[in-house]
Design an enzyme around this catalytic site. Sequence first.
Site: not given
Ligand SMILES: *Cc1c(COP(=O)(O)O)cnc(C)c1O
Length: 463
Positions: A78, A130-131, A221, A264, A388, A455
Amino acid sequence: MVYPKPARRSWAEPWKVKMVELLKLITPEQRLRSIEEAGFNTFLLRSEDVYIDLLTDSGTNAMSDIQWSGLMLGDEAYAGSKNFYHLWEAVTQHYGYKYLVPTHQGRGAEHILSRILIKPGDFVPGNMYFTTTRLHQELAGGTFVDVIIDEAHEPANEHPFKGNVDLVKLQQLIGEVGAKRISYVSVAGTVNMAGGQPQSMANMRALRELCRLHGIRIVLDATRAIENAYFIHQREPGYQNWKIAEILKEYCSYTDTCTMSAKKDALVNIGGWLATNDQGLFEEARNLVVVFEGLHTYGGLAGRDMEAMARGIVESVDDDHMRSRVGQVEYLGQHMLDWGIPIVKPIGGHAVFLDARAIYAHLPQSQYPAQALAADLYVDCGVRAMERGAVSSGRDTKTGEERFPKLELVRLALPRRVYTQAHMDVVAESILATYERREQARGLRMVYEPKYLRFFQARFERI
Ligand SMILES: *Cc1c(COP(=O)(O)O)cnc(C)c1O
């Protein structure tokens, strides 16, 4: 006998396949039924009904044998899992930040960061939104302000660094609202919504100077920062002899903190983190992660997931990996350019973006041309892409009006190390066939609209 010299020397993926997952292509009639049942939203399709899945490059990566074997070394204690320390070491070594807080994925880190740094009424400038990032900024009471260069909003503009921050726009904002009301500058490299476009090192350096002058933080980011580093290597004078890993480290060094979606760049299926050099921020993040994600040494992840991430980071900064990763995207995009199909230029790092506004020029944006094109592409050959454009952009939080962005795109995102060049040929041909029928295309009407990130779950009917 004299053999002719080959005209060119190709490169190949720096891996070979050890295990395969079988694919199935359902009939055109079944695909039509599937997309209708999914309300013309590719997010609502069953993955079983998809032939080649280019919905996203998020969490869809193929892990290496080294990563898979790391899963067996999961320390599921843990507290204080050794995999956490491996991850911390990998992040410090390759991204350069001192402190690490793991989170279940990128938005977990965004949530915690936004709560700590944003006060209601603050402004958060960024190089395009970004969303999930913008939503967390808004939920914390902040207002996002787009300070990306204008070129980023023009799909055909071939600026090599369309992810650059427009320092004049940023300066204007600082002049208008004052540095105190700016929580931080939110920079992404590469910029997903602009088409996977990079920011230059020179721009990041200049941004650092400006922010230093005004005492404003920079939060990176870092989701696709390695792809950004690859483009700097390819396009920015002075970096041709650098390793991607070295470029990444310099790039991150101009920022104070990063949030990361490891799904990613980091070659895993789940995971993320918040990393920082700021001890105060680290302490607060450690407090909050316990409330929302899990203890600060696992952040909602299993020990084995952290191990796969630590190993994935090492593989992700490899020069040959990055060349084949971005090379595959360029291979697909080049077909579009050769055939005169409008896409966002230059070709991005993780995806090819079709310019739906240009392709379905007869449809007004209020009929969601990109949503319609993604649906039509699926029906053609089972290729899944995503919208998009207007649907992703959502509504203005104050007025409730729909936001109609300049870019109305369909994104074909390539999972890392998953598909072959032959798959890319099939995708390219399917896009061409859909493009050739473009004049018969019909628009869509939204019949169900969720409140947040619409979306993902919105439903449509054909007009
Ligand atoms: C995917 C993404 C996020 C969010 O990350 P999640 O792992 O999907 O929560 C943030 N910024 C960018 C540029 C992304 O492509």
